[in-house]
Design a protein around this motif. Structure first.
Motif, PDB file in Angstrom:
ATOM      1  N   ASP A  43       0.817  -1.221   0.000  1.00 45.95           N
ATOM      2  CA  ASP A  43       0.000   0.000   0.000  1.00 45.95           C
ATOM      3  C   ASP A  43       0.845   1.263   0.000  1.00 45.95           C
ATOM      4  N   GLY A  44       2.162   1.120  -0.105  1.00 49.50           N
ATOM      5  CA  GLY A  44       3.049   2.273  -0.188  1.00 49.50           C
ATOM      6  C   GLY A  44       3.534   2.791   1.149  1.00 49.50           C
ATOM      7  N   LYS A  45       3.289   2.050   2.232  1.00 48.72           N
ATOM      8  CA  LYS A  45       3.713   2.500   3.554  1.00 48.72           C
ATOM      9  C   LYS A  45       5.185   2.186   3.774  1.00 48.72           C
ATOM     10  N   THR A  46       5.815   2.996   4.608  1.00 49.91           N
ATOM     11  CA  THR A  46       7.215   2.757   4.957  1.00 49.91           C
ATOM     12  C   THR A  46       7.295   1.633   5.976  1.00 49.91           C
ATOM     13  N   ASN A  47       8.523   1.123   6.160  1.00 51.25           N
ATOM     14  CA  ASN A  47       8.723   0.071   7.161  1.00 51.25           C
ATOM     15  C   ASN A  47       8.305   0.549   8.550  1.00 51.25           C
ATOM     16  N   GLN A  48       8.620   1.828   8.852  1.00 48.68           N
ATOM     17  CA  GLN A  48       8.276   2.363  10.168  1.00 48.68           C
ATOM     18  C   GLN A  48       6.763   2.454  10.352  1.00 48.68           C
ATOM     19  N   GLN A  49       6.043   2.838   9.304  1.00 52.22           N
ATOM     20  CA  GLN A  49       4.586   2.938   9.403  1.00 52.22           C
ATOM     21  C   GLN A  49       3.944   1.569   9.597  1.00 52.22           C
ATOM     22  N   VAL A  50       4.393   0.582   8.836  1.00 50.73           N
ATOM     23  CA  VAL A  50       3.844  -0.773   8.985  1.00 50.73           C
ATOM     24  C   VAL A  50       4.163  -1.328  10.368  1.00 50.73           C
ATOM     25  N   ALA A  51       5.389  -1.090  10.824  1.00 47.24           N
ATOM     26  CA  ALA A  51       5.795  -1.593  12.149  1.00 47.24           C
ATOM     27  C   ALA A  51       4.937  -0.974  13.243  1.00 47.24           C
ATOM     28  N   ALA A  52       4.654   0.328  13.134  1.00 41.78           N
ATOM     29  CA  ALA A  52       3.838   1.004  14.155  1.00 41.78           C
ATOM     30  C   ALA A  52       2.423   0.447  14.162  1.00 41.78           C
ATOM     31  N   GLU A  53       1.861   0.172  12.996  1.00 37.38           N
ATOM     32  CA  GLU A  53       0.500  -0.343  12.929  1.00 37.38           C
ATOM     33  C   GLU A  53       0.388  -1.754  13.508  1.00 37.38           C
ATOM     34  N   LEU A  54       1.416  -2.576  13.290  1.00 35.38           N
ATOM     35  CA  LEU A  54       1.360  -3.969  13.727  1.00 35.38           C
ATOM     36  C   LEU A  54       2.025  -4.198  15.072  1.00 35.38           C
ATOM     37  N   GLY A  55       2.673  -3.167  15.623  1.00 36.99           N
ATOM     38  CA  GLY A  55       3.313  -3.320  16.926  1.00 36.99           C
ATOM     39  C   GLY A  55       4.548  -4.204  16.890  1.00 36.99           C
ATOM     40  N   ILE A  56       5.353  -4.107  15.828  1.00 34.78           N
ATOM     41  CA  ILE A  56       6.557  -4.913  15.687  1.00 34.78           C
ATOM     42  C   ILE A  56       7.739  -4.002  15.346  1.00 34.78           C
ATOM     43  N   TRP A  57       8.935  -4.593  15.222  1.00 37.60           N
ATOM     44  CA  TRP A  57      10.129  -3.811  14.932  1.00 37.60           C
ATOM     45  C   TRP A  57      10.201  -3.508  13.437  1.00 37.60           C
ATOM     46  N   PRO A  58      10.691  -2.327  13.060  1.00 33.43           N
ATOM     47  CA  PRO A  58      10.877  -2.021  11.634  1.00 33.43           C
ATOM     48  C   PRO A  58      11.814  -3.003  10.942  1.00 33.43           C
ATOM     49  N   GLN A  59      12.804  -3.532  11.683  1.00 32.28           N
ATOM     50  CA  GLN A  59      13.717  -4.509  11.079  1.00 32.28           C
ATOM     51  C   GLN A  59      12.968  -5.754  10.630  1.00 32.28           C
ATOM     52  N   THR A  60      11.927  -6.137  11.394  1.00 38.00           N
ATOM     53  CA  THR A  60      11.125  -7.303  11.007  1.00 38.00           C
ATOM     54  C   THR A  60      10.385  -7.035   9.705  1.00 38.00           C
ATOM     55  N   VAL A  61       9.838  -5.826   9.571  1.00 35.68           N
ATOM     56  CA  VAL A  61       9.152  -5.450   8.329  1.00 35.68           C
ATOM     57  C   VAL A  61      10.129  -5.503   7.160  1.00 35.68           C
ATOM     58  N   GLY A  62      11.325  -4.941   7.352  1.00 33.86           N
ATOM     59  CA  GLY A  62      12.324  -4.946   6.284  1.00 33.86           C
ATOM     60  C   GLY A  62      12.715  -6.352   5.859  1.00 33.86           C
ATOM     61  N   LYS A  63      12.831  -7.245   6.835  1.00 33.68           N
ATOM     62  CA  LYS A  63      13.209  -8.627   6.522  1.00 33.68           C
ATOM     63  C   LYS A  63      12.198  -9.275   5.598  1.00 33.68           C
ATOM     64  N   TRP A  64      10.894  -9.163   5.922  1.00 28.71           N
ATOM     65  CA  TRP A  64       9.882  -9.851   5.126  1.00 28.71           C
ATOM     66  C   TRP A  64       9.583  -9.102   3.831  1.00 28.71           C
ATOM     67  N   ARG A  65       9.841  -7.806   3.792  1.00 30.59           N
ATOM     68  CA  ARG A  65       9.753  -7.086   2.514  1.00 30.59           C
ATOM     69  C   ARG A  65      10.794  -7.661   1.543  1.00 30.59           C
ATOM     70  N   ARG A  66      12.043  -7.808   2.030  1.00 25.78           N
ATOM     71  CA  ARG A  66      13.108  -8.348   1.171  1.00 25.78           C
ATOM     72  C   ARG A  66      12.825  -9.794   0.764  1.00 25.78           C
ATOM     73  N   ARG A  67      12.368 -10.603   1.713  1.00 26.29           N
ATOM     74  CA  ARG A  67      12.094 -12.006   1.412  1.00 26.29           C
ATOM     75  C   ARG A  67      11.005 -12.130   0.353  1.00 26.29           C
ATOM     76  N   PHE A  68       9.985 -11.283   0.433  1.00 29.03           N
ATOM     77  CA  PHE A  68       8.906 -11.368  -0.552  1.00 29.03           C
ATOM     78  C   PHE A  68       9.393 -10.914  -1.927  1.00 29.03           C
ATOM     79  N   LEU A  69      10.192  -9.833  -1.953  1.00 21.75           N
ATOM     80  CA  LEU A  69      10.697  -9.358  -3.232  1.00 21.75           C
ATOM     81  C   LEU A  69      11.600 -10.393  -3.906  1.00 21.75           C
ATOM     82  N   GLU A  70      12.310 -11.178  -3.092  1.00 22.94           N
ATOM     83  CA  GLU A  70      13.224 -12.177  -3.646  1.00 22.94           C
ATOM     84  C   GLU A  70      12.507 -13.456  -4.061  1.00 22.94           C
ATOM     85  N   HIS A  71      11.542 -13.900  -3.255  1.00 25.95           N
ATOM     86  CA  HIS A  71      10.942 -15.220  -3.482  1.00 25.95           C
ATOM     87  C   HIS A  71       9.421 -15.186  -3.617  1.00 25.95           C
TER      88      HIS A  71
END
Length: 360
Positions: A43-71
């Protein structure tokens, strides 16, 4: 300035799959969260925005963003861990999981490791590992009760509103009675704890009478006003109200949160309330004692004083209860209410979606 964020776009099929996995009641919570991460990124949100909405770390968002883009969708599964190669196929694992969730054995209400092993032809240890991996515990069952109060929503908003936004120049008290507290004495002396051996007591006991504790928990300070009576009637509740009227400063209104027990609504109580206009009663919905904070305090009293207490008389029991209340009030600890009424109702709505026919 920072590292440029890779753009993530979804095909219609990928979006449909991600939405379905994120909402499916029987998906693992880890997979559902990863799907919500990818949907937020799409939806165009940044890692920090997604992390704040889901209550998780931005690093976790970045990890799964990269994993999805790769596989793509396959990247949302857990990576294979080091060790010996797995001998059981995904199909066999799926067979165990689906059977556990959707069927029961012919001769029992739930699966055991032995019965599932016999059903699938796998070993009991294999079944146990699969269940642990997916967080399945067929031997456990929890209980719940749904309120049928036609004013449920209004009462939830009323009570939670008092917790989160109490009125000015007013005291909010959670009030209830803990009735039939038994003075129990063991049939033999308790054997004290020793190194390598727990405290031991007989399974049977002697009943030495009962008492009732009327308690009012100050939501703001955590202090408790208590009163003990041998009976549990409207007359005793009226005496407790009179005690509250005496102890609460005259310049404050008093908002009482209580349940729907009949003694709270008798003509005598209504007459008393009419003569004391600063008192306002707020009722929790039926079958919703979890809304009344004093119930949590009763649980502490039971755990710390009553469950393992030994009392040879009601007088001794009441003495210990008064002493415990005094000790509590020397260092009161209020409970912190965090959920809004909307959050509670949304959680309940999602829960009802999992119960067939509950919405009718």
């Amino acid at each position: 300035m920072g590292r440029p964020m890779a753009e993530l776009t979804l095909t219609d099929d990928e979006r449909e799959a991600l939405v379905r996995w994120s909402r499916r009641a029987k998906s693992s919570q880890a997979l559902a969260q990863r799907c919500r991460i990818v949907l937020g990124c799409a939806d165009g949100k940044t890692n920090q925005q997604v992390a704040a909405e889901l209550g998780i770390w931005p690093q976790t968002v970045g990890k799964w963003r990269r994993r999805f883009l790769e596989h793509r969708l396959e990247g949302l599964a857990d990576e294979q861990r080091p060790g010996a190669p797995r001998k059981i196929s995904d199909e066999r694992i799926e067979e165990i999981v689906v059977a556990t969730l959707e069927r029961t054995p012919k001769d029992a209400t739930h699966w055991s490791r032995a019965s599932m092993a016999a059903e699938t032809g796998l070993s009991k240890s294999t079944v146990g590992r699969v269940w642990r991996a997916f967080g399945l515990k067929p031997h456990l069952a929890d209980t719940f009760k749904l309120s049928k109060d036609p004013q449920f929503i209004d009462k939830v908003r009323d009570v939670v509103g008092l917790y989160l936004d109490p009125p000015e120049r007013a005291l909010v008290l959670c009030v209830d009675e803990k009735s039939q507290i038994q003075a129990l004495d063991r049939s033999a002396p308790v054997l004290p704890m020793m190194p390598g051996m727990p405290e031991r007591r007989t399974h049977d006991y002697l009943r030495n009478g009962v008492t009732t504790l009327f308690a009012a928990l100050n939501v703001a300070s955590g202090e408790v006003i208590g009163s003990l009576h041998r009976r549990h009637r409207a007359a005793e509740f009226k005496k407790f109200l009179a005690k509250l009227d005496k102890e609460v400063p005259a310049g404050l209104d008093v908002h009482l949160i209580c349940d729907n027990y009949a003694t709270h609504k008798t003509p005598a109580i209504q007459k008393w309330l009419a003569g004391h206009p600063r008192f306002h009663l707020h009722f929790t919905p039926t079958s919703s004692s979890w809304l009344n904070q004093v119930e949590r305090w009763f649980a502490l009293l039971t755990d710390k004083q009553l469950r393992r207490g030994v009392h040879k008389s009601v007088h001794a029991l009441e003495k210990d209860i008064r002493a415990w209340i005094k000790s509590w009030n020397e260092n009161p600890r209020p409970f912190t209410w965090t959920r809004t009424a909307d959050e509670i109702l949304e959680r309940l709505a999602s829960y009802l979606e999992r119960i067939p026919g509950a919405g009718h």
